[in-house]
Design an enzyme around this catalytic site. Structure first.
Site: not given
Ligand code: M6R
Length: 608
Positions: A27, A74, A100-101, A481, A488, A504, A603
């Site tokens: 996280r 984070w 957190n927040g 994707e 990432e 284009h 995450k």
């Molecule tokens: O938990 P979620 O599916 O809502 O998360 C959405 C994105 O944060 C998540 O898919 C992010 O793009 C991943 N790190 C991609 O691998």
């Protein structure tokens, strides 16, 4: 985004906190810390960087006590330094807080505290909460209730006070908190992964709840102090599934778990007798669904890519128009949404702040609201009136893999169910259902591609700062994707593009050796895609294609084929993404990067 854990029990708390933090580290991993209530003072240990730094300090400086809180961060307010790590305390060191927040009135509160002569020791908004709690008298719960009206923004907080022994107080508005009910101990954490080793009995706190947690019990009150009852739920997660089980990385393990994850998701919603999909009992009122005239899918990141595939599936199978929105845009663009719009929030975690806000907007506009989500009991789960659980199990690697492919299957199931509701189902649908049942085997075949294929892929990709991923139709989202996966975890820039659009603009990037990765499985537009590839080939690009191995026209044109077995057109995205996940994985490993915890990411994105 940060990980929170609190423990009130009969065991030494630090090992419990560190174990929980280890499971929550995905996280956030900028810094970490623990606070333990000792006999006459709160003792704090914090370290910048990964949790391992904190663990090292904890060995050298054991803190004794059976009540404590821990945090893995984070960073939002303030750099990821030790001073800004949590727990944060008030100036007197009598109250410690993990958070957190984001406090949106941070500047106002900070100004007020500084004007009142409070010496602040960090740049965090979290310290402001500790200072406000420390400036009050009385039991911690009363202090929290007094401070709550001063806090604006999103927060999940756990606090302890030297003046209120044996007590944790947890409160939330936005990011999740879940309480674990154990034997002679109770815990609280930002998600269940930190709890399942110790207990399966949990209570999910609602926004506005304030929980007093001690070794002997839990009391939950609303903001007005009135006691509220929340259901105790039994988790069905196998804690072993959140372990690496001999794999070098969680990401690789999770890629390899896809056949099982898909099988479980299909089996959960397939009506074997009718050879069709059974989504009855998910929660929707059939009359509301019969009235649906359009669909809106809202999500972020990889889940948004799944929604783009979902648009193809639903439009083709259910003949309903589908909008796909980034949740962060949807919530601010006054979307046209009402009772005739089915809105589905798609989220692995079920805790993504923007997705939740978009879902709330839809609910308030009277739309039937569903979610496709991987975490039972998460905020999205509780917000939606109908829920389809992807059966991927805990996904720990920050790069989403098995959650994505199960989302694709879930969206197909929704499309088939809407098709039936709209009277469009035909005998021919059985073939698709049969193909869906065989899909896990096809993914197993895709996973079995030899290592040397990926070694060659790594050579072609890893020495270039940029690359282009191309696809058409239902495979265009897979190009997006594949590019996201590479970006990432390998920090190499990659762009996903519809192959027909490449001329284009992006073609200007192509020069000798520039890697182009194409989704070239058998589709109605494969010839057109091959035409696009010839255009980049003639300008010097290196070509990698995801394709069936016996497609000679593809093999002739490209430098490398990432082989996948042939599957029904609507299922191709699920199979085609697998080699792209593996390619990104092998590139990141080759570059010596932290695959499971890539820089700057977390995450679960629980802030806006
Ligand atoms: O938990 P979620 O599916 O809502 O998360 C959405 C994105 O944060 C998540 O898919 C992010 O793009 C991943 N790190 C991609 O691998």
């Amino acid at each position: 985004m940060c990980g929170i854990i609190g423990y009130a029990g009969s065991h030494e708390t630090v090992p419990v906190l560190l174990d929980g933090l280890r499971r929550l580290e995905y996280r956030g991993y900028d810094s970490a810390g623990v606070a333990v209530a000792g006999d006459d003072e709160i003792r704090i240990l914090r370290a910048a960087g990964k949790l391992a730094n904190l663990e090292e300090r904890a060995y050298g400086c054991p803190l004794r006590g059976t009540l404590g809180i821990g945090h893995t961060r984070w960073a939002t307010h303030g750099a990821p330094t030790e001073a800004n790590a949590h727990p944060q305390t008030d100036s007197g060191g009598r109250v410690a807080v993990v958070h957190n927040g984001i406090l949106e009135n941070y500047a106002t509160l900070r100004h007020e505290l500084l004007s009142a002569g409070t010496a602040l020791a960090s740049d965090t908004d979290t310290e402001l909460i500790a200072q406000l709690l420390g400036s009050r008298e009385g039991p911690l719960l009363e202090r929290v209730l007094g401070v709550l009206p001063r806090l604006e923004g999103q927060y999940a907080v756990v606090a302890l006070s030297q003046d209120d022994p044996g007590t944790l107080v947890a409160f939330r508005n936005g990011p999740p908190l879940v309480i674990g009910l154990g034997a002679d101990e109770n815990l609280v954490a930002s998600d269940v992964t930190a709890l399942v080793q110790r207990t399966r009995r949990v209570i999910f706190l609602e926004n506005g709840d304030v929980a007093r947690i001690s070794r002997d019990g839990v009391t939950i009150v609303a903001g007005d102090g009135q006691v509220v009852q929340r259901p105790v739920e039994e988790l069905d997660w196998d804690p072993g599934r959140a372990e690496k089980s001999g794999y070098r990385h969680f990401m690789l393990k999770e890629i390899c778990e896809q056949p099982d994850a898909l099988r479980n998701t299909v089996v959960a919603y397939l009506d074997a007798e009718r050879q069709g999909v059974n989504l009855d009992g998910l929660g929707f009122d059939p009359r509301r669904i019969a009235a649906v005239r359009k669909v809106q899918l809202v999500a972020c990141g990889t889940s948004w890519h799944a929604c783009l595939v979902g648009k193809f599936l639903i439009e083709q199978l259910a003949q309903l128009p589908v909008d796909v929105d980034y949740a962060s845009e949807y919530r601010y663009r006054s979307p046209l949404v009402g009772g005739e719009t089915l809105v589905v929030g798609v989220s692995q975690s079920g805790e993504t702040a923007d997705t939740l806000a978009a879902m709330e907007l839809a609910r308030d506009a009277g739309a039937p609201l569903g979610t496709i989500c991987n975490v039972r009991g998460s905020s999205a789960w509780r917000l939606a009136e109908a829920r389809l659980l992807t059966q991927a199990g805990p996904e720990v690697g920050v790069a989403s893999t098995k959650a994505f492919t199960t989302q694709l299957v879930a969206l197909l199931l929704v499309a088939l169910a809407l098709r039936r509701t709209r009277g469009l189902a035909t005998e021919g649908d059985r073939d698709l259902v049969t193909a869906l049942q065989r899909l896990p085997l096809a993914v197993e075949q895709a996973l079995a591609a030899p290592d040397e294929v990926f070694r060659r892929g790594v050579e072609l990709v890893s020495e270039h700062e940029d690359s282009l991923f191309l696809g058409r139709g239902i495979l265009y989202p897979i190009a997006l994707e594949g590019a996201l996966k590479l970006k990432e975890i390998s920090y190499l820039h990659a762009e996903g593009y519809p192959a027909g659009e490449m001329k284009h603009g992006p073609i200007a990037l192509v020069q000798e050796g520039f890697p182009v990765v194409a989704l070239a499985t058998q589709t109605a537009t494969r010839d057109k895609l091959l035409g696009n590839l010839m255009e980049v080939r003639s300008r010097g690009a290196s070509l990698i294609a995801v394709s069936e191995p016996d497609a000679a026209e593809v093999a002739r044109l490209v430098d490398l084929v990432l082989p996948v077995p042939p599957v029904q057109h609507l299922l191709q995205p699920v199979v085609a993404v697998v080699p792209l996940q593996l390619l990104a994985y092998h590139v990141a490993v080759e570059l010596g990067l932290d695959v499971d915890q890539p820089r700057n990411l977390a995450k679960s994105v629980t802030v806006e």
